[in-house]
Design an enzyme around this catalytic site. Sequence first.
Site, PDB file in Angstrom:
ATOM      1  N   LYS A  51      38.625  49.555  35.385  1.00  0.00           N
ATOM      2  CA  LYS A  51      39.047  48.686  36.493  1.00  0.00           C
ATOM      3  C   LYS A  51      40.505  48.238  36.294  1.00  0.00           C
ATOM      4  O   LYS A  51      41.297  48.233  37.242  1.00  0.00           O
ATOM      5  CB  LYS A  51      38.123  47.458  36.578  1.00  0.00           C
ATOM      6  CG  LYS A  51      36.727  47.811  37.072  1.00  0.00           C
ATOM      7  CD  LYS A  51      35.739  46.667  36.926  1.00  0.00           C
ATOM      8  CE  LYS A  51      34.341  47.130  37.301  1.00  0.00           C
ATOM      9  NZ  LYS A  51      33.301  46.108  37.094  1.00  0.00           N
ATOM     10  N   GLN A  95      32.280  40.323  34.373  1.00  0.00           N
ATOM     11  CA  GLN A  95      31.544  41.572  34.161  1.00  0.00           C
ATOM     12  C   GLN A  95      30.117  41.276  33.700  1.00  0.00           C
ATOM     13  O   GLN A  95      29.892  40.509  32.764  1.00  0.00           O
ATOM     14  CB  GLN A  95      32.294  42.418  33.111  1.00  0.00           C
ATOM     15  CG  GLN A  95      31.686  43.772  32.833  1.00  0.00           C
ATOM     16  CD  GLN A  95      31.796  44.738  34.020  1.00  0.00           C
ATOM     17  OE1 GLN A  95      32.812  44.792  34.701  1.00  0.00           O
ATOM     18  NE2 GLN A  95      30.736  45.478  34.272  1.00  0.00           N
ATOM     19  N   ASP A 118      33.538  40.867  43.657  1.00  0.00           N
ATOM     20  CA  ASP A 118      32.333  41.675  43.447  1.00  0.00           C
ATOM     21  C   ASP A 118      31.356  41.520  44.615  1.00  0.00           C
ATOM     22  O   ASP A 118      30.366  42.244  44.704  1.00  0.00           O
ATOM     23  CB  ASP A 118      31.615  41.238  42.156  1.00  0.00           C
ATOM     24  CG  ASP A 118      31.975  42.140  40.978  1.00  0.00           C
ATOM     25  OD1 ASP A 118      32.472  43.261  41.224  1.00  0.00           O
ATOM     26  OD2 ASP A 118      31.752  41.723  39.829  1.00  0.00           O
TER      27      ASP A 118
END
Length: 304
Positions: A51, A95, A118
């Site tokens: 990412k 994460q 997200d």
Amino acid sequence: MILDGRQTAAQIREEIAAEVSQLKQQGLRPPHLAVVIVGHNPASETYVANKEKACRQVGFDVTRIALEASVTEKELLDVVGRLNDDDSIDGFIVQLPLPEHISEEKVTRAIDYRKDVDGLHPYNVGLTALGQRSVVSATPKGIRELLARYRIPTEGKNVVIIGRSNIVGKPMAMLLMQKPYLQLPKMSASALGNATVTLCHSKTRDLKKICLGADIIIVAAGQPSLLTADMVSDGAVVIDVGINRVEDATQARGYRLVGDVDFSNVAPKCSYITPVPGGVGPMTIASLLQNTLQVYKDRLAVKS
Ligand code: NDP
């Protein structure tokens, strides 16, 4: 035909990079993503590194906040609070998975939904369910984009999704069943969404029969070779979300990555199929970049 997620994601990155360079020419700062990683889960470290790399490629600023697995829930929530308040950060992700002593639900809810790139905050999930503009969870968004760019219509199609997780299966179902509201590139909005969706899980009876009635099958179960050739009708579109490590002594690292589809036997029956790796994975990262650009632009609009 292979649905090439790697190439499609590269094209999306180019489009975003061009937009970022225009923003910079206008004297604006680039979008800034922060990534919080807790502990040293090897898969998470790889995802985060990918990412970060993608962010740099398109000209975003990216900041990694690495915390030890021993961090307390309160300490992590404090970090989230600081990122919410930090005006120089447009969006951030924490994460997953988190260590067991930390509630993922609490952490997700603590993120300012306007910075939730997200798309996992209940507010964004709710907007997605209502068919309203939202930050959409990255993997389903990437799958929808892949379908759009390959001009694969979903309207009136029977779509079977295997897996009902909050990050893949459920939001995927919500997107494909909606009356479309988004204008996606290279395909008219009316051709996306409007599908008849069947959402399957481990308690579903006669999965094979259900899959045989599908025009499009999306598998997100985390089970290697769950979808076999006898479950797929000729000409179906198959999207393989799974990422599974299987032992492989011929590989230096001792394993290889496979999806949830018995690819070599299923592929000859399909009109389109995604490979693993190189299918959904790169599209997920591309969606994260799109989401970051979206929240950045929303923030600028708020300020101006
Ligand atoms: P979860 O483990 O959260 O959910 C798996 C789902 O699959 C559950 O709903 C489960 O049913 C269902 N399932 C499991 N086994 C079967 C079976 N035999 N028959 C029918 N349904 C079954 O997984 P995620 O959604 O988080 O991830 C799924 C896979 O996708 C994983 O391999 C993951 O690594 C990968 N992934 C890939 C991404 C990418 O970018 N390519 C992004 C996110 C995930 P039940 O609810 O009844 O338990």
